[in-house]
Design an enzyme around this catalytic site. Structure first.
Site, PDB file in Angstrom:
ATOM      1  N   ARG A 140       6.156  16.320  18.009  1.00 59.14           N
ATOM      2  CA  ARG A 140       5.558  16.056  16.537  1.00 59.14           C
ATOM      3  C   ARG A 140       6.540  16.373  15.380  1.00 59.14           C
ATOM      4  O   ARG A 140       6.416  15.753  14.358  1.00 59.14           O
ATOM      5  CB  ARG A 140       4.065  16.691  16.571  1.00 59.14           C
ATOM      6  CG  ARG A 140       3.663  16.465  15.057  1.00 59.14           C
ATOM      7  CD  ARG A 140       2.171  16.586  15.015  1.00 59.14           C
ATOM      8  NE  ARG A 140       1.597  17.751  15.802  1.00 59.14           N
ATOM      9  CZ  ARG A 140       1.771  19.252  15.199  1.00 59.14           C
ATOM     10  NH1 ARG A 140       2.197  19.306  14.088  1.00 59.14           N
ATOM     11  NH2 ARG A 140       1.249  20.023  15.917  1.00 59.14           N
ATOM     12  N   TYR A 152      -0.675  -3.950  -1.593  1.00 58.01           N
ATOM     13  CA  TYR A 152      -1.466  -4.061  -0.196  1.00 58.01           C
ATOM     14  C   TYR A 152      -3.013  -3.475  -0.185  1.00 58.01           C
ATOM     15  O   TYR A 152      -3.043  -2.289  -0.764  1.00 58.01           O
ATOM     16  CB  TYR A 152      -0.622  -3.464   0.727  1.00 58.01           C
ATOM     17  CG  TYR A 152      -1.162  -3.574   2.251  1.00 58.01           C
ATOM     18  CD1 TYR A 152      -1.033  -4.747   2.810  1.00 58.01           C
ATOM     19  CD2 TYR A 152      -1.433  -2.486   2.778  1.00 58.01           C
ATOM     20  CE1 TYR A 152      -1.429  -4.712   4.232  1.00 58.01           C
ATOM     21  CE2 TYR A 152      -2.080  -2.410   4.281  1.00 58.01           C
ATOM     22  CZ  TYR A 152      -1.837  -3.639   4.900  1.00 58.01           C
ATOM     23  OH  TYR A 152      -2.326  -3.711   6.329  1.00 58.01           O
ATOM     24  N   ASP A 211       7.024   0.346  -2.235  1.00 59.71           N
ATOM     25  CA  ASP A 211       6.861  -0.142  -1.075  1.00 59.71           C
ATOM     26  C   ASP A 211       7.760  -1.503  -0.843  1.00 59.71           C
ATOM     27  O   ASP A 211       7.533  -2.410  -1.311  1.00 59.71           O
ATOM     28  CB  ASP A 211       5.195  -0.652  -0.692  1.00 59.71           C
ATOM     29  CG  ASP A 211       4.888  -1.283   0.430  1.00 59.71           C
ATOM     30  OD1 ASP A 211       6.018  -1.807   1.240  1.00 59.71           O
ATOM     31  OD2 ASP A 211       3.665  -1.227   0.683  1.00 59.71           O
ATOM     32  N   LYS A 220       6.194  -4.872  10.107  1.00 53.24           N
ATOM     33  CA  LYS A 220       6.652  -6.124   9.712  1.00 53.24           C
ATOM     34  C   LYS A 220       8.172  -6.412   9.688  1.00 53.24           C
ATOM     35  O   LYS A 220       8.626  -6.307  10.899  1.00 53.24           O
ATOM     36  CB  LYS A 220       6.294  -6.051   8.083  1.00 53.24           C
ATOM     37  CG  LYS A 220       5.030  -5.645   7.663  1.00 53.24           C
ATOM     38  CD  LYS A 220       3.887  -6.426   8.350  1.00 53.24           C
ATOM     39  CE  LYS A 220       2.358  -5.554   8.390  1.00 53.24           C
ATOM     40  NZ  LYS A 220       2.015  -5.054   6.956  1.00 53.24           N
TER      41      LYS A 220
HETATM   42  C1  LIG Z   1       1.220  -4.062   6.418  1.00 55.32           C
HETATM   43  C2  LIG Z   1       1.416  -3.398   5.186  1.00 55.32           C
HETATM   44  C3  LIG Z   1       1.110  -1.992   5.016  1.00 55.32           C
HETATM   45  C4  LIG Z   1       0.300  -1.288   5.903  1.00 55.32           C
HETATM   46  O1  LIG Z   1       1.263  -1.016   7.020  1.00 55.32           O
HETATM   47  P1  LIG Z   1       0.489  -0.706   8.576  1.00 55.32           P
HETATM   48  O2  LIG Z   1       1.822  -0.791   9.575  1.00 55.32           O
HETATM   49  O3  LIG Z   1      -0.343  -2.119   8.859  1.00 55.32           O
HETATM   50  O4  LIG Z   1      -0.291   0.407   8.610  1.00 55.32           O
HETATM   51  C5  LIG Z   1       1.665  -1.370   3.645  1.00 55.32           C
HETATM   52  N1  LIG Z   1       2.032  -2.218   2.797  1.00 55.32           N
HETATM   53  C6  LIG Z   1       2.591  -3.530   3.069  1.00 55.32           C
HETATM   54  C7  LIG Z   1       3.097  -4.241   1.822  1.00 55.32           C
HETATM   55  C8  LIG Z   1       2.306  -4.271   4.108  1.00 55.32           C
HETATM   56  O5  LIG Z   1       2.406  -5.489   4.351  1.00 55.32           O
END
Ligand SMILES: *Cc1c(COP(=O)(O)O)cnc(C)c1O
Length: 393
Positions: free
Chosen positions: A58, A111, A183, A208
């Site tokens: 961790r 998001y 983000d 992603k």
């Molecule tokens: C999918 C996504 C998240 C969240 O991510 P997870 O891996 O599903 O927890 C945050 N921001 C954006 C822009 C996303 O597409």
């Protein structure tokens, strides 16, 4: 080797690697929860930080280090923390920087869960927030309060593909001692480097583009300075937002092909956007590579390419949009994005269904808006699939 001065593609392959006794070409999966010390003194030195050494997964693990070191280099940051999901990365940032009495400004169509937890959970801890359309920079300035600590951006934003000027927003925020987090999930560092544009923190859902193969859920936070990185690291380690070594290894493997995947997906996306824009049954297409995008010039300035995400409105609203989704055969009807396969989804009934009608209107999420994440199949096949689906409208 020293990877500081090699190119982006070379970094994807060679950065981060942790040398091992057997000379492994690929950092192995250290699937272990704990590490033994050579002696009581050695353990004490590892705990005090006098000596670099692994203690407990961790807190740190060579396979996870490989990934984190690579991410820090790719985003030009001081350091990175990898997390179990993108939402764990979002929570790392919120928890590290916001406390009782603090205020955050963010974009109204970020998001869904990033907004939902801020409005539903964080008020319990005394955190306030304001959501505005950050693509108009003056809205950010107007929302600033004396207790504003964080400007949380997402650009291009989900799912409207609205673009916020990171450099201009950072200049305004820094004048008021506000930190800026971006983000960068929709772009990845191959297309956009928020820290170079003035932001302090970058976060990713590595689920992603970074992993890119739709087989992992993962996240990361990359910080510009040692001080901010230490704050992120404390939250990740002590809240238990860490990754598993196997998850880190798969993510690092996916990351190696980031550039060639995006090159192909982006080339496909350009063709698909042009096809859709010319189609009589399509009202409009939002894609940063189209001159019709309201922030086309800004996209050219802050992104090295338009990426592989777009949204479009089918004439006829909700029913027409649904017909398209029910009749695609190659594209998968699924949420998520940035994978090698083309995905199609409907934000009003899926990812953004928790927003009220007013919130959806304000965020520009119409009932007929369809979001497309373009994959690396043959462009002709994706176009034929959409053409066939649109014939049912
Ligand atoms: C999918 C996504 C998240 C969240 O991510 P997870 O891996 O599903 O927890 C945050 N921001 C954006 C822009 C996303 O597409």
């Amino acid at each position: 080797m020293d990877t500081k001065n090699i190119g982006f593609n070379s970094k994807l392959i060679h950065s981060g690697g942790v040398e091992d006794a057997l000379g492994s070409a690929v950092t192995p999966i250290y699937q272990t929860s704990t590490f033994s010390f050579k002696s009581a003194d050695h353990g004490a030195r590892c705990f005090s930080g006098e000596e670099d050494g692994y203690i407990y997964t961790r807190l740190g693990n060579p396979t996870i280090d490989d990934l984190e070191n690579t991410l820090a280099e790719l985003e030009n940051g001081y350091g990175a923390v990898a997390t179990s999901s993108g939402m764990a990365a979002v929570n790392t940032v919120y928890m590290a920087l916001l406390g009782s009495g603090d205020h955050m400004i963010s974009h109204n169509s970020v998001y869904g869960p990033s907004r939902s937890i801020m409005e539903k959970l964080y008020p319990k801890f005394g955190v306030e927030s304001t959501y505005v359309d950050c693509t108009h920079i003056e809205n950010i300035e107007k929302a600033i309060r004396p207790n504003t600590k964080l400007l949380y951006l997402e650009t291009p934003a989900n799912p409207t593909i609205g673009i916020t000027d990171i450099a201009a927003a950072s200049t305004i925020a820094h004048k008021h001692n506000i930190l800026v987090c971006v983000d960068n999930t929709f772009c990845s560092p191959y297309i956009q480097k928020p820290l170079d544009l003035g932001a302090d923190i970058v976060l990713h859902s590595m689920t992603k583009f970074i992993n890119g193969h739709a087989d992992i859920v993962a996240g990361a936070v990359i910080s510009k300075t040692k001080e901010i990185h230490a704050q992120m690291s404390y939250v990740m380690k002590n809240m238990g937002f860490n990754m598993d070594p196997h998850q880190a290894w798969l993510t690092r493997r996916g990351l190696k092909t980031l550039a060639i995947r995006i090159d192909k997906a982006q080339a496909n996306a350009r063709k698909i956007a042009a096809f859709l824009e010319a189609h009589p049954k399509i009202e409009w297409v939002r894609y940063p590579g189209l001159k019709s995008h309201p922030q086309y010039a800004l996209a050219l300035k802050q992104m090295s390419g338009p990426g592989a995400m777009m949204s479009f409105e089918v004439k006829g609203g909700l029913e027409a949009g649904k017909k398209v989704m029910d009749n695609v055969q190659l594209a998968l009807l699924a949420v998520s994005l940035g994978g090698i396969e083309t995905l199609i989804q409907h934000p009003a009934s899926m990812t953004h269904s928790k927003l009220s009608k007013e919130e959806k209107d304000e965020a520009g999420i119409s009932d007929g808006l369809v979001r497309l994440s373009v994959g690396i199949e043959d462009a002709e096949d994706i176009i034929a699939d959409l053409e066939h689906a649109l014939s049912f409208v």
